[in-house]
Design an enzyme around this catalytic site. Structure first.
Site, PDB file in Angstrom:
ATOM      1  N   ARG A  36      48.008  40.379  48.142  1.00  0.00           N
ATOM      2  CA  ARG A  36      46.750  41.020  47.705  1.00  0.00           C
ATOM      3  C   ARG A  36      46.725  40.880  46.198  1.00  0.00           C
ATOM      4  NH1 ARG A  36      43.038  43.479  45.696  1.00  0.00           N
ATOM      5  NH2 ARG A  36      41.757  45.086  46.651  1.00  0.00           N
ATOM      6  N   GLU A  44      33.797  42.512  50.197  1.00  0.00           N
ATOM      7  CA  GLU A  44      34.244  42.298  51.581  1.00  0.00           C
ATOM      8  C   GLU A  44      33.485  41.105  52.158  1.00  0.00           C
ATOM      9  OE1 GLU A  44      36.737  43.917  52.996  1.00  0.00           O
ATOM     10  OE2 GLU A  44      36.995  45.199  51.252  1.00  0.00           O
ATOM     11  N   ARG A  78      51.516  44.467  52.037  1.00  0.00           N
ATOM     12  CA  ARG A  78      51.249  43.176  51.405  1.00  0.00           C
ATOM     13  C   ARG A  78      51.822  43.208  49.989  1.00  0.00           C
ATOM     14  NH1 ARG A  78      44.783  43.172  52.205  1.00  0.00           N
ATOM     15  NH2 ARG A  78      45.194  45.138  51.148  1.00  0.00           N
TER      16      ARG A  78
END
Length: 139
Positions: A36, A44, A78
């Site tokens: 990330r 998004e 992540r």
């Protein structure tokens, strides 16, 4: 005592660009690592500019070797990282070109770049009322 730690936590080939701030890297041990991008928040995928953001990131790094400076892990485990390609800060490129917000909740590193992108109406800043991803997710 002099530290001999490398500047980058790891490097590898970008094998997937999920969206404008999440990628998967295949490292030299053939492990897939989800990263990330630290300090930024991209629209998004179903949001305005979401697909454009993903495509812009993919054009820069998909199938390419990158280096990652790790900044920790997120709640989804992540790696949070600053991604570099040929010495260039890719996270910064996403913000300065108007494809992501500076995520000031976690870092103020990219605020000036966002101000620049806004002033030039780059990318999502061409929109009359861009909605920050964290606001969009709340809806």
């Amino acid at each position: 005592m002099l530290s001999l730690l490398p500047l980058f936590a790891f490097s590898g080939k970008v094998i997937k660009v999920a969206d404008g701030d999440t990628i998967t890297i295949l490292n030299s041990q053939k492990q897939q690592i989800k990263v990330r991008l630290f300090g930024i928040d991209a629209p998004e995928r179903k949001q305005a500019y979401g697909e454009k953001s993903r495509k812009f990131l993919a054009e820069m790094i998909a199938g390419k070797n990158v280096e990652v400076k790790e900044k920790g892990k997120d709640k989804y485990k992540r790696v949070l990282g600053i991604v570099y390609r040929s010495g260039q800060d890719i996270n910064a490129q996403m913000v300065s070109n108007g494809y992501a917000w500076a995520f000031v909740k976690y870092s103020k590193d990219y605020v000036k770049l966002q101000e620049y992108a806004v002033s030039k109406k780059f990318g999502l800043w061409a929109d009359k009322e861009p909605i920050a991803p964290w606001e969009w997710r709340k809806r």
